[in-house]
Write an enzyme that holds these catalytic residues in place. Structure first.
Site, PDB file in Angstrom:
ATOM      1  N   GLU B 227     -30.810  29.707 -24.256  1.00 13.16           N
ATOM      2  CA  GLU B 227     -29.481  28.953 -24.184  1.00 13.16           C
ATOM      3  C   GLU B 227     -28.511  29.967 -23.778  1.00 13.16           C
ATOM      4  O   GLU B 227     -29.135  31.216 -23.440  1.00 13.16           O
ATOM      5  CB  GLU B 227     -29.287  28.971 -25.846  1.00 13.16           C
ATOM      6  CG  GLU B 227     -29.998  28.117 -26.591  1.00 13.16           C
ATOM      7  CD  GLU B 227     -29.853  28.371 -28.128  1.00 13.16           C
ATOM      8  OE1 GLU B 227     -28.782  28.835 -28.368  1.00 13.16           O
ATOM      9  OE2 GLU B 227     -30.526  27.759 -28.962  1.00 13.16           O
ATOM     10  N   LYS B 229     -25.607  32.354 -23.519  1.00 15.75           N
ATOM     11  CA  LYS B 229     -24.776  33.037 -24.726  1.00 15.75           C
ATOM     12  C   LYS B 229     -23.326  33.017 -24.241  1.00 15.75           C
ATOM     13  O   LYS B 229     -22.717  33.431 -23.604  1.00 15.75           O
ATOM     14  CB  LYS B 229     -25.403  34.744 -24.429  1.00 15.75           C
ATOM     15  CG  LYS B 229     -24.511  35.483 -25.341  1.00 15.75           C
ATOM     16  CD  LYS B 229     -25.169  36.840 -25.714  1.00 15.75           C
ATOM     17  CE  LYS B 229     -24.450  37.926 -26.563  1.00 15.75           C
ATOM     18  NZ  LYS B 229     -23.375  37.406 -27.220  1.00 15.75           N
ATOM     19  N   ARG B 234     -19.328  34.198 -33.457  1.00 14.92           N
ATOM     20  CA  ARG B 234     -20.289  33.461 -34.199  1.00 14.92           C
ATOM     21  C   ARG B 234     -19.860  32.828 -35.684  1.00 14.92           C
ATOM     22  O   ARG B 234     -18.988  33.643 -36.152  1.00 14.92           O
ATOM     23  CB  ARG B 234     -21.313  34.429 -34.691  1.00 14.92           C
ATOM     24  CG  ARG B 234     -22.537  34.074 -35.166  1.00 14.92           C
ATOM     25  CD  ARG B 234     -23.686  33.669 -34.125  1.00 14.92           C
ATOM     26  NE  ARG B 234     -24.743  33.269 -34.820  1.00 14.92           N
ATOM     27  CZ  ARG B 234     -25.831  33.920 -34.800  1.00 14.92           C
ATOM     28  NH1 ARG B 234     -26.000  35.123 -34.701  1.00 14.92           N
ATOM     29  NH2 ARG B 234     -26.921  33.544 -35.730  1.00 14.92           N
ATOM     30  N   ARG B 249     -19.334  36.250 -39.160  1.00 16.94           N
ATOM     31  CA  ARG B 249     -20.643  36.945 -38.767  1.00 16.94           C
ATOM     32  C   ARG B 249     -20.938  37.748 -39.833  1.00 16.94           C
ATOM     33  O   ARG B 249     -21.997  37.780 -40.243  1.00 16.94           O
ATOM     34  CB  ARG B 249     -20.328  37.729 -37.561  1.00 16.94           C
ATOM     35  CG  ARG B 249     -21.779  38.183 -36.751  1.00 16.94           C
ATOM     36  CD  ARG B 249     -21.290  38.914 -35.461  1.00 16.94           C
ATOM     37  NE  ARG B 249     -22.200  39.286 -34.889  1.00 16.94           N
ATOM     38  CZ  ARG B 249     -23.014  40.726 -35.262  1.00 16.94           C
ATOM     39  NH1 ARG B 249     -22.461  41.259 -36.091  1.00 16.94           N
ATOM     40  NH2 ARG B 249     -24.140  41.136 -34.393  1.00 16.94           N
ATOM     41  N   GLU B 274     -21.210  28.726 -32.313  1.00 13.56           N
ATOM     42  CA  GLU B 274     -20.387  29.525 -31.579  1.00 13.56           C
ATOM     43  C   GLU B 274     -18.948  28.703 -31.824  1.00 13.56           C
ATOM     44  O   GLU B 274     -18.516  27.709 -31.428  1.00 13.56           O
ATOM     45  CB  GLU B 274     -20.685  29.893 -30.269  1.00 13.56           C
ATOM     46  CG  GLU B 274     -19.754  30.956 -29.564  1.00 13.56           C
ATOM     47  CD  GLU B 274     -20.556  32.307 -29.829  1.00 13.56           C
ATOM     48  OE1 GLU B 274     -21.717  32.436 -30.555  1.00 13.56           O
ATOM     49  OE2 GLU B 274     -20.089  33.458 -29.566  1.00 13.56           O
ATOM     50  N   LYS B 396     -30.671  39.077 -27.075  1.00 18.99           N
ATOM     51  CA  LYS B 396     -29.571  38.720 -26.102  1.00 18.99           C
ATOM     52  C   LYS B 396     -29.804  39.436 -24.814  1.00 18.99           C
ATOM     53  O   LYS B 396     -30.060  40.624 -24.716  1.00 18.99           O
ATOM     54  CB  LYS B 396     -28.155  38.858 -26.812  1.00 18.99           C
ATOM     55  CG  LYS B 396     -28.126  40.463 -27.265  1.00 18.99           C
ATOM     56  CD  LYS B 396     -27.032  40.576 -28.136  1.00 18.99           C
ATOM     57  CE  LYS B 396     -26.751  42.105 -28.861  1.00 18.99           C
ATOM     58  NZ  LYS B 396     -25.817  42.043 -29.646  1.00 18.99           N
TER      59      LYS B 396
END
Lengths: 346, 528
Positions: B227, B229, B234, B249, B274, B396
């Site tokens: 996906e 980033k 978050r 987060r 997000e 990530k």
């Protein structure tokens, strides 16, 4: 005959406070022919005077700090309470309770009396003789902490705060920034009073005066140089150093140091936080607000002359109590506590 | 004694910079403070103490009646902060022989006391406390308490102290109100785990590791899903019969900052996604989102000009059904089905990026230049939703950083362990004949490099301003950063995201360092 007002015979000159008939200065900031020195801090005791009159301890401190040859060409000791005539001015020294050897200068001239107190405090201090109030016509005082926000707590409580932190962080070194003359020895004494009997590691700059205190009869218990070779001593211990060293390269030898600073300024958070201090200890060798006012009342002087500090607040408060305050604006005094702040040189 | 103890804790937290030091202080509080003060203190630290507060004018009047106005004014000038001035100047009353109030007692009485009786109540407390407790009390009753510790840190300390995993605490936390007696009973083994009973609670997030070259080599394309980033924040969305929340987060409730999203939260599910500011389909720079996050109650204009939305990428609960044990592919299918069914406003689903080989994926990553995309996320197709940072499940994979060669201009000492080192560096680029500062970095170097830099700075200092040293403009540093953004707050007109020292360029003369124009050119659309 009416006694002469002290302002007719005691005045300020660029060199400092001058007694005209006696022809001597008290704590002059430049070399002069004749000086009386209240105590050994470097803003009061300067080198290269002609004749110096002071207590035995103050002279010894001056010699240790500036060398035999610069502590006055002629050095004359005078004990507390002993009187001396200087050109018709009767001079006596009385304890000021500030550091070892610190004295107030009592001057009598033709029935009028002025007392120059130097720096002083009123709390008990096992490392020096306690302040003795002397009634007078003019009392010359400092005003370092002359604001009602400055009320020093009980030093034993501050030491308690330190020892609780040591217990909470037993693997770290608590390093206390403190002035080499007076504060360091008082802190060690306070630690001893609280039952702390471990050897206290000292930064090199503190060792000489601690040894001198011991020679002069103030016992401080076991002391060790805080050298790299003595590293094993640092874990969980309390180390003393000049304020400028506690966060500089020197401190890298310590075990995750907790920087602490012992000073009356630590009462104000912003002052404490500026220097990156993690544990502020409000321990001062100066009179706080209440003690300044109480002392001015005790000596019963109709006039109070203020050498340096926050004179505006003190003059205002004295006026309400019927005492006349006057600012002398003496320059060059008060640096001793400024050195108590970290970051002031390396 | 407890207000005093709590004040001592607050004072220590403020003065202690290191995280471990703060944790130790907090653990000590949990171990020694009595109930219910222990939990009231925790609520104050976590920012969850709802207090009826007094106006600062009340405290001003109280102190004015007890002090000389000239001395109060001089003192205020000297100290700066009014609450601190009051705490220090408040006249002690040696005769006041009452015991000092407990923390819970203070909170309770503030709630029960009428407005008319409040001044006398507060004065009676100030009379019996010491200066640091007076300071804490004034800040507490006027609503200005700053604690030097986050809610997350307080919960971490709670976990350390009790030996209970932080994730377990998070899942019950928001279901129990201060002073959290049920939580303390549970953590001390004296009671059952509290049941949130349908109240919205935060569920700890699954986190990713940065992908490094050696890890990349081991990846087998069919096992992975990719996906984008997104450069946003978050969030976890929790909505159900018990209420709806947006969690950050770290489990902080940020719902109040995004009232525009509230009408969308009518479903019964827990989602991961997000938070972004999107205008006409374009994701806005991170700084736009930051403006939203900084406002506890954003005005209508801000909401309109910085419209927020949520891009979803996972589903944890569908109704009462816990999906966290399912593999990623199954959750993804459930997410898409859920989205098709619910069609919530101001939300969409982050697309999967198709790829046949890791080489193709690497090319896709290198090809993206949009500022809103930081790189790629790689998620193992068969991975369950595991709280925390378990290695090998989610990666990530950020774009390669940009770099500039900048000149060191100023240096400042660090904090805690680094307090004897000049470790914070301000660097600049050339604009015409002058150097303009463009950023500050305090990481990226090795221990040896830091030693070298510290020595160089001490030997090349030209001026000092308090803790800051200005140095000879001679040393070139290669600075890596993720993106440059226009900024009105910086003299140079530009701000860097995540700048860090990549290398010391001892070989390069300062005159050959980069120019400001070079940096400006990296801003997409030329920095319009």
């Amino acid at each position: 005959m009416l006694a002469p007002h002290p302002e007719t015979w005691l005045c300020t000159r660029p060199e400092g406070l001058f007694c005209k008939p006696g022809d001597f200065f008290v704590d002059p900031v430049r070399p002069v022919p004749r000086a009386i020195i209240t105590h050994g801090h470097s803003d009061h005791a300067r080198p290269d005077h002609g004749a110096v009159l002071a207590t035995r301890e103050t002279l010894a401190i001056m010699r240790a700090r500036m060398g035999e040859d610069r502590a006055g060409r002629v050095q004359q000791e005078i004990a507390y309470g002993e009187a001396l005539e200087i050109n018709g001015v009767r001079v006596t020294l009385r304890p000021a309770g500030h550091v070892l050897g610190s004295a107030q200068v009592v001057m009598d001239w033709k029935g009028s009396r002025a007392v120059v107190s130097g720096d002083y405090k009123r709390r008990p201090d096992p490392t020096c003789a306690p302040f003795e109030p002397v009634p007078c016509d003019v009392f010359v005082t400092e005003a370092t902490f002359a604001l009602p926000v400055f009320r020093h707590p009980d030093p034993a409580e501050e030491i308690g705060k330190l020892l609780r932190s040591v217990a909470l962080f037993p693997e770290r070194t608590h390093v206390i920034g403190c002035y080499a003359l007076g504060k360091a020895q008082r802190l060690i004494s306070l630690l001893r009073e609280s039952g702390w009997d471990r050897p206290v590691p000292l930064h090199g700059a503190l060792m000489k005066l601690c040894r001198l205190y011991e020679e002069l009869g103030v016992s401080l218990g076991p002391l060790e140089p805080a050298t790299v070779a003595n590293k094993a001593l640092f874990v969980g211990n309390i180390v003393l150093a000049p304020p400028s060293a506690i966060q500089d390269r020197w401190a890298r030898r310590l075990a995750e140091p907790v920087p602490c600073l012992a000073s009356g300024w630590m009462r104000v958070r912003q002052r404490a936080r500026q220097g990156g201090v993690e544990l502020p200890l409000v321990i001062s060798d100066h009179a706080d607000w209440d003690e300044l006012l109480d002392t001015c009342a005790e000596v019963q002087a109709p006039e109070i002359w203020i050498t340096h500090g926050r004179e505006e607040a003190l003059i205002h408060a004295l006026a309400q109590r019927g005492q006349r305050g006057r600012a002398l604006h003496l320059v060059g005094l008060g640096d001793e506590e400024i050195e108590d702040e970290p970051g002031g040189g390396e | 004694m407890s207000v005093k103890l709590f004040a001592a804790l607050l004072e220590s937290l403020v003065y202690t910079p290191s995280r471990n030091g703060k944790l130790r202080l907090l653990r000590d509080w949990f171990a020694t403070a009595p109930d219910p003060d222990r939990g009231v203190g925790l609520a104050a630290l976590a920012g969850e103490l709802a207090l009826k507060t007094a106006k600062p004018a009340l405290v001003r009047d109280l102190v004015a009646a007890r002090t000389d106005p000239a001395l109060l004014a001089l003192s205020h000038d000297y100290v700066g902060d009014f609450a601190e001035t009051v705490a220090l100047i408040w006249p002690e009353r040696p005769g006041a022989n009452q015991p000092p109030p407990g923390l819970a007692e203070v909170v309770e009485l503030l709630e029960l006391t009428s407005k008319a009786d409040l001044p006398d109540l507060i004065a009676s407390w100030l009379d019996v406390l010491d200066s640091s407790a007076r300071f804490a009390l004034i800040k507490l009753v006027t609503g200005g308490l700053r604690v030097g510790a986050s809610a997350r840190l307080a919960k971490t300390a709670l976990a350390d102290w009790s030996g209970t995993p932080l994730d377990d605490i998070e899942e019950v936390w928001h279901g129990v109100a201060p002073p959290y007696l049920a939580i303390f009973r549970w953590l001390e083994g004296k009671g059952p785990r509290p049941d949130p009973n349908g109240a919205p609670v935060f569920r700890p997030l699954m986190l990713a590791h940065p992908l490094e070259e050696k890890d990349f080599a081991a990846l087998h394309a069919p096992d992975w899903r990719a996906e984008w980033k997104w450069d946003g924040i978050r969030v976890q969305v929790t909505s159900g019969p018990g209420g709806a929340r947006l969690w950050s987060r770290g489990g902080e409730d940020v719902s109040a900052s995004f009232p525009d999203l509230a009408p969308s939260l009518t479903f019964h599910a827990v989602l991961d996604g997000e938070l972004l500011v999107v205008r006409e389909g374009e994701v806005a720079p991170f700084s736009d989102l930051q403006q939203r996050l900084n406002r506890k109650a954003p005005g209508a204009k801000l909401q309109q000009q910085h419209p927020a939305m949520i891009r979803l990428y996972d589903i944890l609960m569908d109704g009462e059904e816990d999906l966290r044990g399912l593999p990623f592919d199954a959750r993804r299918a459930r997410l898409e089905a859920w989205f098709a069914r619910e069609r919530p406003a101001l939300m969409d689903v982050s697309p999967l990026i198709p790829f046949a080989s890791m080489a193709e994926l690497a090319a896709i990553r290198d090809g993206t230049r949009a500022a809103s995309i930081e790189g790629l996320m790689l998620k193992r197709a068969d991975s369950a939703y595991v709280p925390g940072r378990t290695k090998g499940l989610w990666w990530k994979w950020k774009r390669d950083p940009l770099t500039i060669d900048a000149v060191l201009m100023y240096a400042q000492r660090g904090h805690g362990k680094r307090s004897s080192f000049y470790s914070d560096f301000t660097f600049g680029l050339w604009r015409g004949e002058e150097l303009v500062p463009v950023g500050k970095a305090y990481s990226g170097y090795t221990d040896e490099e830091l030693l070298w830099l510290d020595r160089w700075i001490r030997n090349n200092t030209t001026a000092r301003f308090g803790p800051v040293r200005e140095v000879e403009k001679e040393l070139v540093l290669e600075v890596a950063f993720d993106a440059a953004q226009r900024s009105g707050r910086h003299k140079s007109g530009v701000a860097l995201r995540f700048p860090r020292i990549a290398r010391i360029r001892r070989d390069k003369p300062a005159s050959e360092a980069d120019r400001l124009e070079t940096l400006m050119a990296t801003i997409p659309d030329g920095g319009a």
